[in-house]
Write an enzyme that holds these catalytic residues in place. Structure first.
Site, mmCIF file in Angstrom:
data_model
loop_
_atom_site.group_PDB
_atom_site.id
_atom_site.type_symbol
_atom_site.label_atom_id
_atom_site.label_comp_id
_atom_site.label_asym_id
_atom_site.label_seq_id
_atom_site.Cartn_x
_atom_site.Cartn_y
_atom_site.Cartn_z
ATOM 1 N N GLY A 148 44.320 -49.272 -92.494
ATOM 2 C CA GLY A 148 45.218 -50.063 -91.655
ATOM 3 C C GLY A 148 46.676 -49.982 -92.078
ATOM 4 N N PHE A 149 46.908 -49.673 -93.347
ATOM 5 C CA PHE A 149 48.281 -49.662 -93.847
ATOM 6 C C PHE A 149 48.486 -48.553 -94.877
ATOM 7 C CE2 PHE A 149 46.952 -53.910 -92.697
ATOM 8 C CZ PHE A 149 47.970 -54.324 -91.832
ATOM 9 N N GLY A 150 49.692 -48.020 -94.905
ATOM 10 C CA GLY A 150 50.058 -47.068 -95.935
ATOM 11 C C GLY A 150 50.566 -47.817 -97.158
ATOM 12 N N GLY A 151 50.781 -47.097 -98.236
ATOM 13 C CA GLY A 151 51.434 -47.650 -99.418
ATOM 14 C C GLY A 151 50.598 -48.610 -100.245
ATOM 15 N N SER B 223 50.193 -37.676 -94.409
ATOM 16 C CA SER B 223 49.867 -38.642 -93.354
ATOM 17 C C SER B 223 51.126 -39.075 -92.607
ATOM 18 C CB SER B 223 49.182 -39.858 -93.972
ATOM 19 O OG SER B 223 48.994 -40.832 -92.983
ATOM 20 N N GLY C 224 44.232 -42.560 -98.998
ATOM 21 C CA GLY C 224 44.754 -43.854 -99.431
ATOM 22 C C GLY C 224 45.166 -43.865 -100.896
ATOM 23 N N GLY C 225 46.440 -44.127 -101.140
ATOM 24 C CA GLY C 225 46.930 -44.240 -102.513
ATOM 25 C C GLY C 225 46.874 -42.951 -103.305
ATOM 26 N N MET D 84 37.587 -43.573 -97.756
ATOM 27 C CA MET D 84 38.805 -44.379 -97.821
ATOM 28 C C MET D 84 38.935 -44.930 -99.240
ATOM 29 S SD MET D 84 40.255 -44.144 -94.911
ATOM 30 C CE MET D 84 41.657 -45.116 -95.479
ATOM 31 N N MET E 100 45.291 -46.331 -84.746
ATOM 32 C CA MET E 100 44.729 -47.680 -84.981
ATOM 33 C C MET E 100 44.758 -48.476 -83.680
ATOM 34 S SD MET E 100 46.829 -48.609 -88.414
ATOM 35 C CE MET E 100 47.114 -47.381 -89.700
ATOM 36 N N GLY F 9 50.296 -40.133 -97.785
ATOM 37 C CA GLY F 9 51.357 -40.637 -96.911
ATOM 38 C C GLY F 9 52.627 -40.896 -97.679
ATOM 39 N N SER F 10 52.698 -42.074 -98.321
ATOM 40 C CA SER F 10 53.916 -42.465 -99.044
ATOM 41 C C SER F 10 54.309 -41.451 -100.098
ATOM 42 C CB SER F 10 53.703 -43.812 -99.741
ATOM 43 O OG SER F 10 52.950 -44.669 -98.947
ATOM 44 N N HIS G 24 42.487 -39.158 -87.577
ATOM 45 C CA HIS G 24 41.686 -40.227 -88.185
ATOM 46 C C HIS G 24 41.739 -41.431 -87.258
ATOM 47 C CE1 HIS G 24 41.520 -43.314 -91.767
ATOM 48 N NE2 HIS G 24 40.435 -43.364 -91.006
HETATM 49 C C1 DX5 Z 1 45.533 -45.918 -94.041
HETATM 50 C C2 DX5 Z 1 45.654 -44.542 -93.493
HETATM 51 C C3 DX5 Z 1 46.222 -43.561 -94.442
HETATM 52 C C4 DX5 Z 1 47.600 -43.882 -94.916
HETATM 53 C C5 DX5 Z 1 47.694 -43.412 -96.334
HETATM 54 O O1 DX5 Z 1 44.840 -46.712 -93.146
HETATM 55 O O2 DX5 Z 1 44.399 -44.056 -93.063
HETATM 56 O O3 DX5 Z 1 46.144 -42.236 -93.926
HETATM 57 O O4 DX5 Z 1 48.610 -43.275 -94.156
HETATM 58 O O5 DX5 Z 1 48.900 -43.814 -96.843
HETATM 59 P P1 DX5 Z 1 49.238 -43.771 -98.400
HETATM 60 O O6 DX5 Z 1 49.098 -42.352 -98.827
HETATM 61 O O7 DX5 Z 1 50.650 -44.289 -98.455
HETATM 62 O O8 DX5 Z 1 48.245 -44.681 -99.080
HETATM 63 ZN ZN ZN Z 2 44.180 -41.920 -92.540
#
Ligand code: DX5
Ligand code: ZN
Length: 216
Positions: free
Chosen positions: A142-145, A8, A176-177, A137, A37, A197-198, A66
């Site tokens: 809305g947020f990574g990590g 991501s 996510g996660g 999801m 977003m 992502g992270s 997405h």
């Molecule tokens: C969250 C995003 C994800 C996000 C995942 O709203 O849709 O794609 O980047 O990040 P991680 O893998 O760090 O949870």
């Molecule tokens: Zn995503």
């Protein structure tokens, strides 16, 4: 079959997108996951089409877009113009989901529908056979990590059951996660595509991390 892995972009170093895309291109990843977003559907704003145009130019992997936005149907042409393979819209953001899915497919992209953590898999009962991808999801978008929501594993099993029972061909994606631990358990539950992502971009060796996720 190996997992499809989609790093991501949200967790990438935006000040050095060129190097990040070089890494993605050299890696074994299958798709690049792109989170758009609007500050309305989710409480955050990421990046828009003027930036993504350059990402698309640098990236040689198919794009998995997405959309965490209201009225995503307004942007089908823009997503298509990026050269996206898949356009993922949220069920919760579409009053006329069936129409939006048809429009995405008519534009030549794969149609993906995404469910928030509190949306039941059963909501897909009447549309599952139309879909190319269903994305669950495993955090609130809305947020990574963020921390992986364990109930997602039950939802994956329910979705696998729905897909098989209806003879549908939708691929199952989770976002996510996702890391090596949650990724392994998701694969056991029947997931096809892992978004990370992270776990990828913050790893000491992102290319090795992608390889590890592919081989879970
Ligand atoms: C969250 C995003 C994800 C996000 C995942 O709203 O849709 O794609 O980047 O990040 P991680 O893998 O760090 O949870
Ligand atoms: Zn995503």
């Amino acid at each position: 079959m190996k997992a499809c892995v989609a790093p991501s972009l949200l967790a990438a170093d935006f000040a050095d997108l060129k190097s990040e895309m070089d890494m993605i291109n050299r890696s074994e990843c299958d798709w690049l996951h792109i989170d758009i977003m609007d500050g309305v559907f989710v409480p955050n704003i990421s990046f828009g089409f003027p930036v993504l145009k350059h990402v698309a130019r640098l990236c040689r992997k198919p794009l998995d877009v997405h959309l965490m936005i209201v009225q995503p149907e307004k942007f089908i042409a823009e997503v298509k113009a990026l050269g996206a393979l898949t356009m993922n819209v949220h069920l919760e953001a579409c009053t006329h989901l069936h129409r939006v899915v048809q429009q995405i497919k008519e534009s030549g992209m794969k149609a993906g529908v995404t469910l928030n953590p509190a949306t039941p898999v059963a909501m897909l009962e009447d549309i599952i056979t139309e879909l190319d991808v269903v994305m669950l999801m495993s955090v609130n978008p809305g947020f990574g990590g963020q921390k992986f929501i364990e109930h997602t594993l039950d939802k994956v099993r329910q979705l696998r059951n729905l897909v098989d029972r209806r003879g549908a061909s939708a691929l199952i994606e989770v976002d996510g996660g996702v890391n090596r631990d949650t990724g392994r358990r998701l694969r056991e539950a029947g997931v096809d595509i892992l978004v990370a992502g992270s776990a990828v971009f913050k790893a000491p060796d992102p290319i090795a991390e992608i390889s590890a996720l592919k081989n879970l």
